[in-house]
Design a protein around this motif. Structure first.
Motif, mmCIF file in Angstrom:
data_model
loop_
_atom_site.group_PDB
_atom_site.id
_atom_site.type_symbol
_atom_site.label_atom_id
_atom_site.label_comp_id
_atom_site.label_asym_id
_atom_site.label_seq_id
_atom_site.Cartn_x
_atom_site.Cartn_y
_atom_site.Cartn_z
ATOM 1 N N THR A 39 0.812 -1.219 0.000
ATOM 2 C CA THR A 39 0.000 0.000 0.000
ATOM 3 C C THR A 39 0.850 1.277 0.000
ATOM 4 O O THR A 39 0.298 2.372 -0.006
ATOM 5 N N ALA A 40 2.161 1.142 -0.008
ATOM 6 C CA ALA A 40 3.052 2.312 -0.021
ATOM 7 C C ALA A 40 2.844 3.122 -1.299
ATOM 8 O O ALA A 40 2.648 2.561 -2.375
ATOM 9 N N THR A 41 2.875 4.427 -1.162
ATOM 10 C CA THR A 41 2.712 5.300 -2.329
ATOM 11 C C THR A 41 3.982 6.080 -2.661
ATOM 12 O O THR A 41 4.043 6.761 -3.672
ATOM 13 N N SER A 42 5.007 5.986 -1.792
ATOM 14 C CA SER A 42 6.263 6.693 -2.043
ATOM 15 C C SER A 42 7.426 5.897 -1.466
ATOM 16 O O SER A 42 7.232 4.987 -0.653
ATOM 17 N N ALA A 43 8.630 6.254 -1.873
ATOM 18 C CA ALA A 43 9.830 5.609 -1.334
ATOM 19 C C ALA A 43 9.925 5.832 0.169
ATOM 20 O O ALA A 43 10.362 4.950 0.912
ATOM 21 N N ARG A 44 9.492 6.994 0.623
ATOM 22 C CA ARG A 44 9.512 7.304 2.060
ATOM 23 C C ARG A 44 8.596 6.349 2.838
ATOM 24 O O ARG A 44 8.916 5.940 3.944
ATOM 25 N N ASP A 45 7.427 5.983 2.271
ATOM 26 C CA ASP A 45 6.514 5.024 2.910
ATOM 27 C C ASP A 45 7.137 3.631 2.958
ATOM 28 O O ASP A 45 6.890 2.863 3.883
ATOM 29 N N LEU A 46 7.914 3.319 1.939
ATOM 30 C CA LEU A 46 8.467 1.974 1.799
ATOM 31 C C LEU A 46 9.704 1.747 2.663
ATOM 32 O O LEU A 46 9.945 0.635 3.123
ATOM 33 N N GLU A 47 10.468 2.776 2.904
ATOM 34 C CA GLU A 47 11.736 2.628 3.610
ATOM 35 C C GLU A 47 11.613 1.962 4.977
ATOM 36 O O GLU A 47 12.400 1.061 5.296
ATOM 37 N N PRO A 48 10.644 2.325 5.849
ATOM 38 C CA PRO A 48 10.560 1.669 7.161
ATOM 39 C C PRO A 48 10.216 0.175 7.087
ATOM 40 O O PRO A 48 10.498 -0.565 8.017
ATOM 41 N N VAL A 49 9.637 -0.240 5.981
ATOM 42 C CA VAL A 49 9.266 -1.649 5.813
ATOM 43 C C VAL A 49 10.512 -2.529 5.773
ATOM 44 O O VAL A 49 10.516 -3.647 6.281
ATOM 45 N N VAL A 50 11.603 -2.014 5.200
ATOM 46 C CA VAL A 50 12.814 -2.820 5.012
ATOM 47 C C VAL A 50 14.031 -2.274 5.753
ATOM 48 O O VAL A 50 15.112 -2.842 5.673
ATOM 49 N N ALA A 51 13.864 -1.174 6.481
ATOM 50 C CA ALA A 51 15.006 -0.481 7.099
ATOM 51 C C ALA A 51 15.826 -1.375 8.022
ATOM 52 O O ALA A 51 17.047 -1.252 8.070
ATOM 53 N N ASP A 52 15.197 -2.272 8.763
ATOM 54 C CA ASP A 52 15.932 -3.097 9.720
ATOM 55 C C ASP A 52 16.306 -4.471 9.168
ATOM 56 O O ASP A 52 16.852 -5.305 9.885
ATOM 57 N N LEU A 53 16.028 -4.699 7.896
ATOM 58 C CA LEU A 53 16.386 -5.976 7.278
ATOM 59 C C LEU A 53 17.825 -5.895 6.785
ATOM 60 O O LEU A 53 18.342 -4.804 6.548
ATOM 61 N N PRO A 54 18.494 -7.042 6.640
ATOM 62 C CA PRO A 54 19.899 -7.008 6.222
ATOM 63 C C PRO A 54 20.079 -6.215 4.934
ATOM 64 O O PRO A 54 19.314 -6.361 3.988
ATOM 65 N N ASP A 55 21.071 -5.358 4.963
ATOM 66 C CA ASP A 55 21.353 -4.531 3.801
ATOM 67 C C ASP A 55 21.914 -5.355 2.662
ATOM 68 O O ASP A 55 22.642 -6.318 2.873
ATOM 69 N N GLU A 56 21.572 -4.923 1.471
ATOM 70 C CA GLU A 56 22.203 -5.457 0.286
ATOM 71 C C GLU A 56 23.535 -4.732 0.172
ATOM 72 O O GLU A 56 23.573 -3.511 0.059
ATOM 73 N N VAL A 57 24.634 -5.472 0.263
ATOM 74 C CA VAL A 57 25.964 -4.859 0.227
ATOM 75 C C VAL A 57 26.704 -5.391 -0.996
ATOM 76 O O VAL A 57 26.774 -6.587 -1.225
ATOM 77 N N VAL A 58 27.264 -4.468 -1.766
ATOM 78 C CA VAL A 58 28.115 -4.833 -2.891
ATOM 79 C C VAL A 58 29.480 -4.223 -2.629
ATOM 80 O O VAL A 58 29.589 -3.049 -2.288
ATOM 81 N N ARG A 59 30.527 -5.053 -2.762
ATOM 82 C CA ARG A 59 31.904 -4.604 -2.541
ATOM 83 C C ARG A 59 32.647 -4.657 -3.868
ATOM 84 O O ARG A 59 32.687 -5.700 -4.522
ATOM 85 N N LEU A 60 33.206 -3.517 -4.271
ATOM 86 C CA LEU A 60 34.018 -3.431 -5.486
ATOM 87 C C LEU A 60 35.453 -3.213 -5.053
ATOM 88 O O LEU A 60 35.764 -2.237 -4.378
ATOM 89 N N THR A 61 36.326 -4.142 -5.447
ATOM 90 C CA THR A 61 37.712 -4.105 -4.990
ATOM 91 C C THR A 61 38.658 -4.140 -6.189
ATOM 92 O O THR A 61 38.466 -4.926 -7.112
ATOM 93 N N THR A 62 39.679 -3.295 -6.131
ATOM 94 C CA THR A 62 40.733 -3.301 -7.142
ATOM 95 C C THR A 62 42.023 -2.861 -6.463
ATOM 96 O O THR A 62 41.984 -2.149 -5.458
ATOM 97 N N THR A 63 43.162 -3.295 -7.001
ATOM 98 C CA THR A 63 44.437 -2.872 -6.433
ATOM 99 C C THR A 63 44.913 -1.586 -7.089
ATOM 100 O O THR A 63 45.252 -0.626 -6.414
ATOM 101 N N GLY A 64 44.927 -1.559 -8.420
ATOM 102 C CA GLY A 64 45.461 -0.392 -9.100
ATOM 103 C C GLY A 64 44.556 0.165 -10.176
ATOM 104 O O GLY A 64 44.865 1.181 -10.773
ATOM 105 N N GLY A 65 43.453 -0.469 -10.428
ATOM 106 C CA GLY A 65 42.566 0.006 -11.493
ATOM 107 C C GLY A 65 41.510 0.972 -10.986
ATOM 108 O O GLY A 65 41.346 1.182 -9.790
ATOM 109 N N ARG A 66 40.805 1.555 -11.921
ATOM 110 C CA ARG A 66 39.736 2.499 -11.612
ATOM 111 C C ARG A 66 38.401 1.757 -11.629
ATOM 112 O O ARG A 66 38.115 1.023 -12.550
ATOM 113 N N VAL A 67 37.585 1.981 -10.616
ATOM 114 C CA VAL A 67 36.234 1.421 -10.558
ATOM 115 C C VAL A 67 35.296 2.437 -11.199
ATOM 116 O O VAL A 67 35.235 3.590 -10.768
#
Length: 168
Positions: A39-67
């Motif tokens: 029933t959410a009508t905006s991103a602000r309404d939706l955020e509390p629904v998932v705020a305490d759930l595990p975050d989706e984390v993406v890690r980008l790693t490089t030694t000498g290159g540009r990400v």
């Protein structure tokens, strides 16, 4: 106020269902959160629904290159960029950002970073530390209703960080 895209609602429903399947939510909480997500009508309404759930984390790693990320790419809720000698250029202006808030952590020893925001987005760079570089944020610092807010943290020992809106 912008209408909530169906993909955002679907992603929230998936996160809630996964949390239930993982045993983090009981049936009553599952039902309550699904109702709020559907029933959410905006991103602000939706955020509390998932705020305490595990975050989706993406890690980008490089030694000498540009990400580099640009164009139509999926921005995670939390992004970590880790590089000893490389830098990062993250263009969010045409990316799919299914969250109202995104956290970007930079761990760049000798490289710098540029983050390009979509029009109207805000950013907070107060959590960025630098020894010999500088931080320049040309975006509003306070979150605004129904727009993307990016929180940037981390350390750029010898590099600089620039956060700006996309050029028209």
């Amino acid at each position: 106020m912008n209408a909530l895209p169906d993909v955002d609602r679907e992603r929230a429903v998936e996160l809630v269902q996964q949390a239930y399947a993982d045993g983090r939510l009981d049936p009553a909480e599952l039902e309550r959160r699904l109702e709020r997500a559907l029933t959410a009508t905006s991103a602000r309404d939706l955020e509390p629904v998932v705020a305490d759930l595990p975050d989706e984390v993406v890690r980008l790693t490089t030694t000498g290159g540009r990400v580099t990320r640009a164009g139509d790419w999926q921005v995670p809720r939390r992004l970590i960029v880790d590089s000893e000698y490389g830098g990062a250029r993250l263009d969010l202006s045409r990316a799919h950002v299914p969250y109202g808030r995104v956290d970007i952590e930079l761990r760049l020893t000798y490289g710098g970073a540029v983050i390009i925001l979509p029009a109207g987005a805000s950013a907070n760079t107060d959590g960025v530390r630098t020894a010999w570089g500088r931080v320049a944020c040309k975006a509003p610092g306070r979150p605004r209703p129904d727009t993307l807010h990016v929180r940037v943290t981390g350390e750029l020992t010898y590099g600089r960080l620039t956060v700006r809106a996309a050029r028209r």
